[in-house]
Design an enzyme around this catalytic site. Structure first.
Site, PDB file in Angstrom:
ATOM      1  N   THR A 122      64.644   2.995  78.121  1.00 15.31           N
ATOM      2  CA  THR A 122      65.357   3.439  76.918  1.00 15.31           C
ATOM      3  C   THR A 122      65.503   2.110  75.866  1.00 15.31           C
ATOM      4  O   THR A 122      65.672   0.938  76.268  1.00 15.31           O
ATOM      5  CB  THR A 122      66.849   3.897  77.213  1.00 15.31           C
ATOM      6  OG1 THR A 122      67.591   3.998  75.830  1.00 15.31           O
ATOM      7  CG2 THR A 122      67.723   3.001  78.001  1.00 15.31           C
ATOM      8  N   ASP A 123      65.518   2.533  74.601  1.00 18.47           N
ATOM      9  CA  ASP A 123      65.869   1.513  73.638  1.00 18.47           C
ATOM     10  C   ASP A 123      67.270   0.923  73.761  1.00 18.47           C
ATOM     11  O   ASP A 123      67.699  -0.244  73.126  1.00 18.47           O
ATOM     12  CB  ASP A 123      65.557   1.823  72.228  1.00 18.47           C
ATOM     13  CG  ASP A 123      66.271   3.189  71.880  1.00 18.47           C
ATOM     14  OD1 ASP A 123      67.068   3.681  72.371  1.00 18.47           O
ATOM     15  OD2 ASP A 123      65.932   3.403  70.637  1.00 18.47           O
ATOM     16  N   GLU A 124      68.311   1.756  74.414  1.00 15.57           N
ATOM     17  CA  GLU A 124      69.589   1.133  74.479  1.00 15.57           C
ATOM     18  C   GLU A 124      69.972   0.016  75.180  1.00 15.57           C
ATOM     19  O   GLU A 124      70.839  -0.867  74.992  1.00 15.57           O
ATOM     20  CB  GLU A 124      70.427   2.177  74.873  1.00 15.57           C
ATOM     21  CG  GLU A 124      70.495   3.642  74.256  1.00 15.57           C
ATOM     22  CD  GLU A 124      71.284   4.704  74.676  1.00 15.57           C
ATOM     23  OE1 GLU A 124      72.275   4.452  75.296  1.00 15.57           O
ATOM     24  OE2 GLU A 124      71.239   5.835  74.083  1.00 15.57           O
ATOM     25  N   TYR A 158      75.904   3.287  81.181  1.00 15.34           N
ATOM     26  CA  TYR A 158      74.545   3.872  81.078  1.00 15.34           C
ATOM     27  C   TYR A 158      73.530   2.873  80.617  1.00 15.34           C
ATOM     28  O   TYR A 158      72.572   2.346  81.277  1.00 15.34           O
ATOM     29  CB  TYR A 158      74.285   5.058  80.262  1.00 15.34           C
ATOM     30  CG  TYR A 158      72.964   5.540  80.011  1.00 15.34           C
ATOM     31  CD1 TYR A 158      72.099   5.922  81.037  1.00 15.34           C
ATOM     32  CD2 TYR A 158      72.600   5.342  78.709  1.00 15.34           C
ATOM     33  CE1 TYR A 158      70.788   6.306  80.802  1.00 15.34           C
ATOM     34  CE2 TYR A 158      71.134   5.745  78.496  1.00 15.34           C
ATOM     35  CZ  TYR A 158      70.410   5.879  79.465  1.00 15.34           C
ATOM     36  OH  TYR A 158      68.991   6.516  79.230  1.00 15.34           O
ATOM     37  N   LYS A 162      70.479   1.001  83.150  1.00 13.63           N
ATOM     38  CA  LYS A 162      68.921   1.150  82.854  1.00 13.63           C
ATOM     39  C   LYS A 162      68.508  -0.368  82.497  1.00 13.63           C
ATOM     40  O   LYS A 162      67.347  -0.730  82.950  1.00 13.63           O
ATOM     41  CB  LYS A 162      68.807   1.754  81.395  1.00 13.63           C
ATOM     42  CG  LYS A 162      69.056   3.457  81.836  1.00 13.63           C
ATOM     43  CD  LYS A 162      68.109   4.120  82.647  1.00 13.63           C
ATOM     44  CE  LYS A 162      66.808   4.115  82.098  1.00 13.63           C
ATOM     45  NZ  LYS A 162      65.966   5.070  83.027  1.00 13.63           N
TER      46      LYS A 162
HETATM   47  P1  NAD Z   1      67.930  14.424  82.145  1.00 15.07           P
HETATM   48  O1  NAD Z   1      69.447  14.053  82.600  1.00 15.07           O
HETATM   49  O2  NAD Z   1      67.728  15.554  81.175  1.00 15.07           O
HETATM   50  O3  NAD Z   1      67.069  14.402  83.588  1.00 15.07           O
HETATM   51  C1  NAD Z   1      67.246  13.642  84.657  1.00 15.07           C
HETATM   52  C2  NAD Z   1      66.543  13.952  85.754  1.00 15.07           C
HETATM   53  O4  NAD Z   1      66.554  13.285  87.047  1.00 15.07           O
HETATM   54  C3  NAD Z   1      67.456  15.290  86.439  1.00 15.07           C
HETATM   55  O5  NAD Z   1      66.187  16.359  86.577  1.00 15.07           O
HETATM   56  C4  NAD Z   1      67.949  15.074  87.599  1.00 15.07           C
HETATM   57  O6  NAD Z   1      68.344  16.091  88.500  1.00 15.07           O
HETATM   58  C5  NAD Z   1      67.324  14.018  88.090  1.00 15.07           C
HETATM   59  N1  NAD Z   1      68.238  12.850  89.029  1.00 15.07           N
HETATM   60  C6  NAD Z   1      69.237  12.779  88.680  1.00 15.07           C
HETATM   61  N2  NAD Z   1      69.614  11.577  89.686  1.00 15.07           N
HETATM   62  C7  NAD Z   1      68.401  11.770  90.780  1.00 15.07           C
HETATM   63  C8  NAD Z   1      68.430  11.214  91.905  1.00 15.07           C
HETATM   64  N3  NAD Z   1      69.370  10.321  92.493  1.00 15.07           N
HETATM   65  N4  NAD Z   1      67.378  11.430  92.617  1.00 15.07           N
HETATM   66  C9  NAD Z   1      66.593  12.426  92.106  1.00 15.07           C
HETATM   67  N5  NAD Z   1      66.655  12.865  91.033  1.00 15.07           N
HETATM   68  C10 NAD Z   1      67.569  12.691  90.149  1.00 15.07           C
HETATM   69  O7  NAD Z   1      67.404  13.040  81.578  1.00 15.07           O
HETATM   70  P2  NAD Z   1      66.330  12.740  80.549  1.00 15.07           P
HETATM   71  O8  NAD Z   1      66.803  12.789  79.129  1.00 15.07           O
HETATM   72  O9  NAD Z   1      65.332  13.483  80.790  1.00 15.07           O
HETATM   73  O10 NAD Z   1      66.155  10.961  80.862  1.00 15.07           O
HETATM   74  C11 NAD Z   1      64.878  10.972  81.449  1.00 15.07           C
HETATM   75  C12 NAD Z   1      64.623   9.595  81.622  1.00 15.07           C
HETATM   76  O11 NAD Z   1      64.186   9.084  80.069  1.00 15.07           O
HETATM   77  C13 NAD Z   1      65.662   8.548  81.875  1.00 15.07           C
HETATM   78  O12 NAD Z   1      65.296   7.566  82.643  1.00 15.07           O
HETATM   79  C14 NAD Z   1      66.484   8.332  80.652  1.00 15.07           C
HETATM   80  O13 NAD Z   1      67.093   6.987  80.747  1.00 15.07           O
HETATM   81  C15 NAD Z   1      64.920   7.807  79.970  1.00 15.07           C
HETATM   82  N6  NAD Z   1      65.210   7.989  78.392  1.00 15.07           N
HETATM   83  C16 NAD Z   1      65.885   9.080  77.941  1.00 15.07           C
HETATM   84  C17 NAD Z   1      65.838   9.150  76.571  1.00 15.07           C
HETATM   85  C18 NAD Z   1      66.516  10.643  75.874  1.00 15.07           C
HETATM   86  O14 NAD Z   1      66.512  10.556  74.615  1.00 15.07           O
HETATM   87  N7  NAD Z   1      66.877  11.322  76.445  1.00 15.07           N
HETATM   88  C19 NAD Z   1      65.313   8.181  75.708  1.00 15.07           C
HETATM   89  C20 NAD Z   1      64.723   7.098  76.239  1.00 15.07           C
HETATM   90  C21 NAD Z   1      64.553   7.031  77.625  1.00 15.07           C
HETATM   91  O1  TDX Z   2      78.746  15.951  70.380  1.00 16.55           O
HETATM   92  C1  TDX Z   2      78.222  15.043  70.016  1.00 16.55           C
HETATM   93  N1  TDX Z   2      78.227  14.518  68.651  1.00 16.55           N
HETATM   94  C2  TDX Z   2      77.813  13.311  68.091  1.00 16.55           C
HETATM   95  O2  TDX Z   2      78.065  13.127  67.030  1.00 16.55           O
HETATM   96  C3  TDX Z   2      77.394  14.241  70.893  1.00 16.55           C
HETATM   97  C4  TDX Z   2      77.123  14.775  72.050  1.00 16.55           C
HETATM   98  C5  TDX Z   2      76.580  13.212  70.332  1.00 16.55           C
HETATM   99  N2  TDX Z   2      77.035  12.622  69.050  1.00 16.55           N
HETATM  100  C6  TDX Z   2      76.449  11.327  68.610  1.00 16.55           C
HETATM  101  C7  TDX Z   2      76.348  10.280  69.513  1.00 16.55           C
HETATM  102  C8  TDX Z   2      75.116   9.410  69.112  1.00 16.55           C
HETATM  103  O3  TDX Z   2      75.267   8.589  68.169  1.00 16.55           O
HETATM  104  O4  TDX Z   2      74.873  11.687  68.366  1.00 16.55           O
HETATM  105  C9  TDX Z   2      74.087  10.455  68.758  1.00 16.55           C
HETATM  106  C10 TDX Z   2      73.176  10.974  69.851  1.00 16.55           C
HETATM  107  O5  TDX Z   2      74.003  11.133  71.029  1.00 16.55           O
HETATM  108  P1  TDX Z   2      73.532  11.390  72.430  1.00 16.55           P
HETATM  109  O6  TDX Z   2      72.690  12.808  72.494  1.00 16.55           O
HETATM  110  O7  TDX Z   2      74.716  11.693  73.497  1.00 16.55           O
HETATM  111  O8  TDX Z   2      72.371  10.412  72.615  1.00 16.55           O
HETATM  112  P2  TDX Z   2      72.415   8.830  72.769  1.00 16.55           P
HETATM  113  O9  TDX Z   2      73.726   8.254  73.289  1.00 16.55           O
HETATM  114  O10 TDX Z   2      72.088   8.155  71.582  1.00 16.55           O
HETATM  115  O11 TDX Z   2      71.441   8.541  74.015  1.00 16.55           O
HETATM  116  C11 TDX Z   2      70.197   9.367  74.039  1.00 16.55           C
HETATM  117  O12 TDX Z   2      69.197   8.518  73.609  1.00 16.55           O
HETATM  118  C12 TDX Z   2      68.996   7.199  74.395  1.00 16.55           C
HETATM  119  C13 TDX Z   2      69.913   9.679  75.631  1.00 16.55           C
HETATM  120  O13 TDX Z   2      71.121  10.470  75.985  1.00 16.55           O
HETATM  121  C14 TDX Z   2      69.832   8.642  76.488  1.00 16.55           C
HETATM  122  O14 TDX Z   2      69.288   8.958  77.689  1.00 16.55           O
HETATM  123  C15 TDX Z   2      68.464   7.712  75.937  1.00 16.55           C
HETATM  124  O15 TDX Z   2      68.349   6.543  76.611  1.00 16.55           O
END
Ligand code: NAD
Ligand code: TDX
Length: 342
Positions: A122-124, A158, A162
């Site tokens: 992630t960019d975080e 988190y 990562k």
């Molecule tokens: P998500 O929470 O929707 O899905 C995570 C999945 O991993 C689930 O299916 C869960 O059952 C599985 N999991 C969790 N713990 C596990 C374990 N110990 N063993 C096997 N499986 C396990 O997450 P997401 O939003 O789809 O993110 C996926 C990946 O992308 C993560 O690595 C996250 O850091 C990265 N990422 C997410 C975002 C975003 O915007 N959501 C952005 C950049 C990177």
């Molecule tokens: O109810 C809400 N209200 C609100 O204002 C929630 C749930 C979030 N927010 C804000 C917090 C953040 O500034 O919205 C923005 C986005 O929040 P999230 O969806 O929780 O994402 P963020 O914390 O930015 O992280 C996401 O992007 C990077 C993913 O969850 C991560 O897994 C990924 O690495």
């Protein structure tokens, strides 16, 4: 690359990647390794052909299981994670276990069997940036966006978990010759995203007659990318990326949270002010922005879904049509947020 393991393939981004591979690369067989935590859902893989996709329910921290799968694979694409910042502030322990120990378990197996590994991050990990208006010259210059050279500076349990796993991968490349690449992507949106996250939470709030919840002033900026574009970028890195390199994935989609919420309200026929401002997230990162020049220039990748308004409209339509997918969990997710005043 005929047999790939996709960890976390029953979650949001992982399942979108599995759909992407099945639809675009008919020669590839996918083994999904997923623990099916609260965030994983078999339904995310429903309808995919059984001879192309196998789901193994298991934990990435289970070394014997990981070993038995990795030794038969050509590559591992690692998405599995605990992924929600707010949860990590309430209980960091599963983040340490899955994101650090789980990634360690996978890279050890890939090292042992010399299997290609792609690490999804992630960019975080880079922390946050100042708002554009606070930058000299209003932000068109050096230091304005994250690049692969930006110093790691994570803010939350988190993002630090990562970052830890990214550093393990870098060390395994250098010390053991692990055949690995890393990608750091910005905020994804699209179908199958868990309703704890910002965009689906507000869509399902509106559909449930609950007022949307904006943290603090809503000035925080996220760099939105459609999850299909994340998938095509990961595929490009997996097949054409240079071993040991880090690629940043982003589609120039910066928006502040208030603007995103107002757009959702407009698209769903609600008044612009029909939301509540709630308690801010502790340590809330201000702004993320990705410079994806390296990925575009070296691997020729380009995003396809660059019209955020229409991408958001499609996402809203998906949640409207798939109430069965999220309805049962809605009350519990909101009750949990209510406990922390959010
Ligand atoms: P998500 O929470 O929707 O899905 C995570 C999945 O991993 C689930 O299916 C869960 O059952 C599985 N999991 C969790 N713990 C596990 C374990 N110990 N063993 C096997 N499986 C396990 O997450 P997401 O939003 O789809 O993110 C996926 C990946 O992308 C993560 O690595 C996250 O850091 C990265 N990422 C997410 C975002 C975003 O915007 N959501 C952005 C950049 C990177
Ligand atoms: O109810 C809400 N209200 C609100 O204002 C929630 C749930 C979030 N927010 C804000 C917090 C953040 O500034 O919205 C923005 C986005 O929040 P999230 O969806 O929780 O994402 P963020 O914390 O930015 O992280 C996401 O992007 C990077 C993913 O969850 C991560 O897994 C990924 O690495």
């Amino acid at each position: 690359m005929k047999n790939i393991i996709v960890t976390g393939g029953a979650g949001f981004i992982g399942s979108n990647f599995v759909h992407y591979v099945v639809n675009n690369h008919p020669e590839v067989h996918v083994t999904v390794l997923d623990k099916l935590t609260y965030a994983g859902n078999r339904e995310n893989l429903a309808g995919l052909p059984a001879d192309r996709v196998e789901l193994v329910v298991g934990d990435i921290c289970d070394a014997p299981l990981v070993d038995s799968l990795v030794q038969k694979a050509d590559a591992v694409v690692h998405y599995a994670a605990e992924s929600h910042n707010d949860n990590s502030l309430k209980d960091p322990s599963p983040f340490i276990q899955t994101n650090i120990i789980g990634s360690y378990t996978l890279i050890e197996a890939c090292r042992k069997y010399n299997v290609r590994y792609h690490h999804v991050s992630t960019d975080e990990v880079y922390g946050d940036l100042p708002l554009r208006e606070d930058l000299p010259g209003h932000g068109e210059g050096v230091g304005e966006k994250f690049t692969p050279e930006t110093r790691y500076n994570p803010s939350s349990p988190y993002s630090s978990s990562k970052a830890s796993s990214d550093l393990l991968v870098r060390a395994w490349v250098r010390s053991f010759g692990l055949q690995a690449t890393i990608s750091n992507c910005s905020n994804n949106y699209g179908p199958y995203q868990h309703i704890e996250k910002f965009i689906p939470r507000q869509i399902t709030n509106i559909l449930s007659g609950i007022r949307p919840k904006l943290y603090g002033s809503g000035q925080n900026v996220r760099d939105w990318i459609h999850t299909n574009d994340h998938s095509s970028a990961v595929w490009a890195i997996l097949t054409k990326g240079k071993i040991g390199e880090t690629y940043l994935i982003g589609a120039d989609g910066e928006q502040d949270n208030k603007a995103v919420l107002e757009l959702m309200l407009e698209l769903m026929g609600q008044p612009q002010d029909a939301y509540d401002q709630v308690k801010d997230r502790p340590g809330h990162d201000l702004r993320y922005a990705i410079d994806s020049t390296k990925l575009r220039e070296e691997l020729g990748w380009q995003p396809e879904f660059t019209d955020f308004k229409s991408g958001l409209q499609h996402t809203i339509d998906w949640y409207r049509k798939h109430e069965d997918w999220w309805q049962a969990e809605k009350a519990a997710v909101e009750a949990n947020y209510a406990k922390s005043g959010q």
